[in-house]
Scaffold this motif. Sequence first.
Motif, PDB file in Angstrom:
ATOM      1  N   CYS A   1     131.635 -99.734  28.053  1.00 27.06           N
ATOM      2  CA  CYS A   1     131.299 -99.560  29.465  1.00 27.06           C
ATOM      3  C   CYS A   1     130.282-100.629  29.889  1.00 27.06           C
ATOM      4  O   CYS A   1     129.130-100.595  29.467  1.00 27.06           O
ATOM      5  N   GLN A   2     130.731-101.547  30.721  1.00 25.10           N
ATOM      6  CA  GLN A   2     129.869-102.638  31.183  1.00 25.10           C
ATOM      7  C   GLN A   2     129.059-102.225  32.412  1.00 25.10           C
ATOM      8  O   GLN A   2     129.439-101.305  33.136  1.00 25.10           O
ATOM      9  N   GLN A   3     127.955-102.932  32.626  1.00 27.29           N
ATOM     10  CA  GLN A   3     127.074-102.689  33.767  1.00 27.29           C
ATOM     11  C   GLN A   3     126.820-104.012  34.472  1.00 27.29           C
ATOM     12  O   GLN A   3     127.029-105.077  33.903  1.00 27.29           O
ATOM     13  N   SER A   4     126.331-103.933  35.701  1.00 26.46           N
ATOM     14  CA  SER A   4     126.101-105.131  36.509  1.00 26.46           C
ATOM     15  C   SER A   4     124.622-105.387  36.740  1.00 26.46           C
ATOM     16  O   SER A   4     123.809-104.467  36.748  1.00 26.46           O
ATOM     17  N   ALA A   5     124.331-106.653  36.994  1.00 30.79           N
ATOM     18  CA  ALA A   5     122.998-107.049  37.451  1.00 30.79           C
ATOM     19  C   ALA A   5     122.822-106.522  38.880  1.00 30.79           C
ATOM     20  O   ALA A   5     123.815-106.228  39.538  1.00 30.79           O
ATOM     21  N   PRO A   6     121.649-106.341  39.389  1.00 35.49           N
ATOM     22  CA  PRO A   6     120.394-106.760  38.805  1.00 35.49           C
ATOM     23  C   PRO A   6     119.751-105.692  37.921  1.00 35.49           C
ATOM     24  O   PRO A   6     118.829-106.002  37.175  1.00 35.49           O
ATOM     25  N   HIS A   7     120.223-104.462  37.981  1.00 37.12           N
ATOM     26  CA  HIS A   7     119.556-103.393  37.239  1.00 37.12           C
ATOM     27  C   HIS A   7     119.827-103.444  35.737  1.00 37.12           C
ATOM     28  O   HIS A   7     118.991-103.012  34.947  1.00 37.12           O
ATOM     29  N   HIS A   8     120.995-103.949  35.358  1.00 40.67           N
ATOM     30  CA  HIS A   8     121.362-103.925  33.943  1.00 40.67           C
ATOM     31  C   HIS A   8     121.980-105.244  33.509  1.00 40.67           C
ATOM     32  O   HIS A   8     123.161-105.316  33.174  1.00 40.67           O
ATOM     33  N   CYS A   9     121.180-106.263  33.457  1.00 39.66           N
ATOM     34  CA  CYS A   9     121.633-107.588  33.023  1.00 39.66           C
ATOM     35  C   CYS A   9     121.983-107.614  31.542  1.00 39.66           C
ATOM     36  O   CYS A   9     122.633-108.544  31.069  1.00 39.66           O
ATOM     37  N   GLU A  10     121.544-106.587  30.808  1.00 33.87           N
ATOM     38  CA  GLU A  10     121.743-106.589  29.360  1.00 33.87           C
ATOM     39  C   GLU A  10     123.190-106.368  28.966  1.00 33.87           C
ATOM     40  O   GLU A  10     123.557-106.606  27.820  1.00 33.87           O
ATOM     41  N   GLY A  11     124.047-105.913  29.876  1.00 33.76           N
ATOM     42  CA  GLY A  11     125.465-105.765  29.544  1.00 33.76           C
ATOM     43  C   GLY A  11     125.897-104.322  29.422  1.00 33.76           C
ATOM     44  O   GLY A  11     125.763-103.546  30.355  1.00 33.76           O
ATOM     45  N   SER A  12     126.395-103.954  28.253  1.00 31.92           N
ATOM     46  CA  SER A  12     126.996-102.630  28.083  1.00 31.92           C
ATOM     47  C   SER A  12     125.963-101.504  28.124  1.00 31.92           C
ATOM     48  O   SER A  12     124.765-101.730  27.918  1.00 31.92           O
ATOM     49  N   VAL A  13     126.466-100.326  28.355  1.00 34.93           N
ATOM     50  CA  VAL A  13     125.608 -99.143  28.373  1.00 34.93           C
ATOM     51  C   VAL A  13     124.981 -98.933  26.997  1.00 34.93           C
ATOM     52  O   VAL A  13     123.825 -98.509  26.902  1.00 34.93           O
ATOM     53  N   LEU A  14     125.698 -99.271  25.937  1.00 35.23           N
ATOM     54  CA  LEU A  14     125.141 -99.075  24.599  1.00 35.23           C
ATOM     55  C   LEU A  14     123.967-100.027  24.335  1.00 35.23           C
ATOM     56  O   LEU A  14     122.976 -99.623  23.726  1.00 35.23           O
ATOM     57  N   VAL A  15     124.052-101.250  24.801  1.00 38.04           N
ATOM     58  CA  VAL A  15     122.917-102.167  24.669  1.00 38.04           C
ATOM     59  C   VAL A  15     121.709-101.573  25.393  1.00 38.04           C
ATOM     60  O   VAL A  15     120.601-101.515  24.844  1.00 38.04           O
ATOM     61  N   HIS A  16     121.932-101.115  26.612  1.00 36.18           N
ATOM     62  CA  HIS A  16     120.858-100.493  27.401  1.00 36.18           C
ATOM     63  C   HIS A  16     120.298 -99.251  26.688  1.00 36.18           C
ATOM     64  O   HIS A  16     119.084 -99.064  26.606  1.00 36.18           O
ATOM     65  N   THR A  17     121.176 -98.430  26.159  1.00 37.82           N
ATOM     66  CA  THR A  17     120.752 -97.207  25.478  1.00 37.82           C
ATOM     67  C   THR A  17     119.919 -97.533  24.242  1.00 37.82           C
ATOM     68  O   THR A  17     118.906 -96.880  23.976  1.00 37.82           O
ATOM     69  N   ASN A  18     120.327 -98.535  23.488  1.00 44.97           N
ATOM     70  CA  ASN A  18     119.542 -98.978  22.326  1.00 44.97           C
ATOM     71  C   ASN A  18     118.138 -99.385  22.758  1.00 44.97           C
ATOM     72  O   ASN A  18     117.153 -99.044  22.106  1.00 44.97           O
ATOM     73  N   MET A  19     118.051-100.120  23.848  1.00 45.23           N
ATOM     74  CA  MET A  19     116.763-100.582  24.342  1.00 45.23           C
ATOM     75  C   MET A  19     115.887 -99.412  24.788  1.00 45.23           C
ATOM     76  O   MET A  19     114.691 -99.373  24.487  1.00 45.23           O
ATOM     77  N   THR A  20     116.473 -98.468  25.517  1.00 44.30           N
ATOM     78  CA  THR A  20     115.680 -97.333  26.005  1.00 44.30           C
ATOM     79  C   THR A  20     115.239 -96.434  24.865  1.00 44.30           C
ATOM     80  O   THR A  20     114.126 -95.892  24.891  1.00 44.30           O
ATOM     81  N   ALA A  21     116.088 -96.266  23.853  1.00 40.52           N
ATOM     82  CA  ALA A  21     115.723 -95.430  22.699  1.00 40.52           C
ATOM     83  C   ALA A  21     114.521 -96.032  21.967  1.00 40.52           C
ATOM     84  O   ALA A  21     113.582 -95.314  21.593  1.00 40.52           O
ATOM     85  N   ALA A  22     114.529 -97.339  21.772  1.00 43.21           N
ATOM     86  CA  ALA A  22     113.391 -98.000  21.115  1.00 43.21           C
ATOM     87  C   ALA A  22     112.137 -97.874  21.966  1.00 43.21           C
ATOM     88  O   ALA A  22     111.044 -97.598  21.451  1.00 43.21           O
ATOM     89  N   SER A  23     112.296 -98.031  23.250  1.00 41.91           N
ATOM     90  CA  SER A  23     111.156 -97.960  24.165  1.00 41.91           C
ATOM     91  C   SER A  23     110.537 -96.565  24.201  1.00 41.91           C
ATOM     92  O   SER A  23     109.316 -96.417  24.188  1.00 41.91           O
ATOM     93  N   VAL A  24     111.378 -95.542  24.221  1.00 37.19           N
ATOM     94  CA  VAL A  24     110.839 -94.183  24.341  1.00 37.19           C
ATOM     95  C   VAL A  24     110.072 -93.772  23.087  1.00 37.19           C
ATOM     96  O   VAL A  24     109.109 -93.014  23.182  1.00 37.19           O
TER      97      VAL A  24
END
Length: 173
Positions: free
Chosen positions: A34-57
């Motif tokens: 599942c891909q995402q669009s800029a400007p909110h999610h330049c990182e690409g897929s939802v899984l990339v974003h989820t990995n980032m948020t999990a590390a951050s939390v």
Amino acid sequence: MSIQEFHDKIVNLQPIDLFQYAEDVPELQLLNECQQSAPHHCEGSVLVHTNMTAASVLQLMEAEEVQPNDKIILYLATILHDIGKPPTSVFNAKKNKITAYGHDDAGVPLANEFLRKYFPELQYPQREKITRLIENHMHPRLWMKDGTASVTKLKMLSLAVNTKLLYLLSQAD
């Protein structure tokens, strides 16, 4: 990587690379596709974003001294906060980007199913706390953006969800 290892890393609040489990956990593969669009999610897929948020939390939980019983709730809510994006993502020609309106609501039954499947030891009250965080993770930001935030809305929200956990999820997101 095994499903048991996936489970144990999360339960023990260890950093996790969700990509290592995408072959064994089909829900993660859907997030990866599942891909995402800029400007909110330049990182690409939802899984990339989820990995980032999990590390951050995980970092935020330590800095904010989250109660021990709330840590697994927040960690799982963060990992699952966008699980509703695959079925709601569409290309919006008017906005010229991918949108996933309603992914928060769509994510509730999907997250509940995921929790029952991979974390069967969680009881209803724990699953309910996790799904309420998922359901409400977009509300404060949207209310501020559209100017509809009010004391009444925030009070009602505080009855549905632990607002400290919601704030930390929002910060990680």
